[in-house]
Motif scaffolding. Sequence first.
Motif, short mmCIF file in Angstrom:
data_model
loop_
_atom_site.label_atom_id
_atom_site.label_comp_id
_atom_site.label_asym_id
_atom_site.label_seq_id
_atom_site.Cartn_x
_atom_site.Cartn_y
_atom_site.Cartn_z
N PHE A 32 44.03 39.85 38.10
CA PHE A 32 42.86 38.99 37.88
C PHE A 32 42.91 37.70 38.68
O PHE A 32 41.98 36.88 38.59
N GLU A 33 43.97 37.50 39.44
CA GLU A 33 44.04 36.31 40.29
C GLU A 33 42.94 36.36 41.35
O GLU A 33 42.69 37.41 41.94
N ASP A 34 42.27 35.26 41.55
CA ASP A 34 41.15 35.13 42.50
C ASP A 34 39.89 35.86 42.04
O ASP A 34 38.94 36.00 42.82
N SER A 35 39.87 36.33 40.80
CA SER A 35 38.67 36.99 40.28
C SER A 35 37.64 35.95 39.86
O SER A 35 37.99 34.80 39.56
N PRO A 36 36.34 36.31 39.83
CA PRO A 36 35.31 35.36 39.37
C PRO A 36 35.58 34.83 37.97
O PRO A 36 35.28 33.68 37.67
N TYR A 37 36.16 35.68 37.10
CA TYR A 37 36.45 35.26 35.72
C TYR A 37 37.46 34.12 35.71
O TYR A 37 37.28 33.11 35.01
N LYS A 97 39.39 42.02 41.44
CA LYS A 97 39.35 40.68 42.02
C LYS A 97 37.95 40.28 42.47
O LYS A 97 37.59 39.11 42.49
N LYS A 98 37.15 41.28 42.82
CA LYS A 98 35.81 41.00 43.32
C LYS A 98 34.76 40.93 42.21
O LYS A 98 33.89 40.04 42.22
N ASP A 99 34.85 41.84 41.23
CA ASP A 99 33.73 42.01 40.28
C ASP A 99 34.01 41.58 38.85
O ASP A 99 33.06 41.38 38.08
N GLY A 121 34.14 39.58 35.85
CA GLY A 121 33.60 38.27 35.50
C GLY A 121 32.25 38.00 36.13
O GLY A 121 31.52 37.11 35.68
N SER A 122 31.88 38.80 37.15
CA SER A 122 30.58 38.61 37.80
C SER A 122 29.66 39.80 37.56
O SER A 122 28.45 39.64 37.41
N GLN A 123 30.22 41.01 37.53
CA GLN A 123 29.44 42.21 37.25
C GLN A 123 29.56 42.55 35.77
O GLN A 123 30.64 42.91 35.30
N LYS A 124 28.46 42.48 35.03
CA LYS A 124 28.50 42.63 33.58
C LYS A 124 29.02 43.99 33.14
O LYS A 124 29.90 44.09 32.27
N ASP A 125 28.48 45.06 33.72
CA ASP A 125 28.88 46.41 33.31
C ASP A 125 30.36 46.66 33.62
O ASP A 125 31.10 47.20 32.80
N PHE A 126 30.78 46.26 34.81
CA PHE A 126 32.17 46.44 35.23
C PHE A 126 33.12 45.69 34.29
O PHE A 126 34.13 46.22 33.85
N THR A 127 32.75 44.44 33.97
CA THR A 127 33.56 43.61 33.08
C THR A 127 33.62 44.21 31.68
O THR A 127 34.68 44.24 31.05
N GLN A 128 32.50 44.72 31.20
CA GLN A 128 32.45 45.29 29.85
C GLN A 128 33.30 46.55 29.74
O GLN A 128 33.99 46.76 28.73
N VAL A 129 33.27 47.39 30.77
CA VAL A 129 34.09 48.60 30.77
C VAL A 129 35.57 48.25 30.73
O VAL A 129 36.36 48.83 29.97
#
Length: 241
Positions: free
Chosen positions: A158-163, A127-129, A131-139
């Motif tokens: 994924f609710e309330d996530s940056p994505y 929910k925090k990272d 969509g905003s953290q590239k490495d985290f999102t890619q993994v």
Amino acid sequence: MQCYSFIKTMMIFFNFLIFLCGVTLLAVGIWVSVDGPSFLKIFGPLSSSAMQFVNVGYFLIAAGAVLFALGFLGCYGAHTENKCALMMFFFILLIIFIAEVAAAVVALVYTTMAEHLLTLLVVPAIKKDYGSQKDFTQVWNTTMEALQCCGFNNYTDFEDSPYLKENHVFPPYCCFDNVNGTTTEPCTEEKAENKTVQGCFHQLLYDIRTNAVAVGGVAAGIGGLELAAMIVSIYLYCNLK
């Protein structure tokens, strides 16, 4: 005497291989920690399905350090016939073996508890990272694509996530169609709810249970090798003058 010499030579040879494995894992772990994006770019499609649960770089460094120490102690102890090194080698292996048995028991008996604890750690991170953290999102994208799953539990992670806030849709993996093997885009909440794609934790457990024989065989093989190494180290220790 010939038996002793043969066992001593094999002890040196196999521990030298362990030493090299430790050096390799240390190098890869440092690479992942220092330059994670390039590692994922090269090995993304082959990356472990559990990568989102642990910091891979630190895990590899820790595993490499243990193998490095074991390999060194085994080689040094056998080559120089040093009792202290052989005994340290034995006790480190014994601790690892006991820890593996305990972890296996906990994993089998307390799967629900483990899921609950991981949910408390992983879902807030999504929910925090995501969509905003590239490495985290890619993994996570690599994992969801490989396992054909969505989030840790399901699409609601994924609710309330940056994505979701930026794109107003859920990741396409949450709208995967098992029938034709395609994703429905845009993946709205209604579509994600209708597709009911299961979470990656449950998919991972399903894959492990499906391949239980292979997983059990590998675990038994590793345990057998550890027991054999402990027996050999004690044999050398007892036969030293």
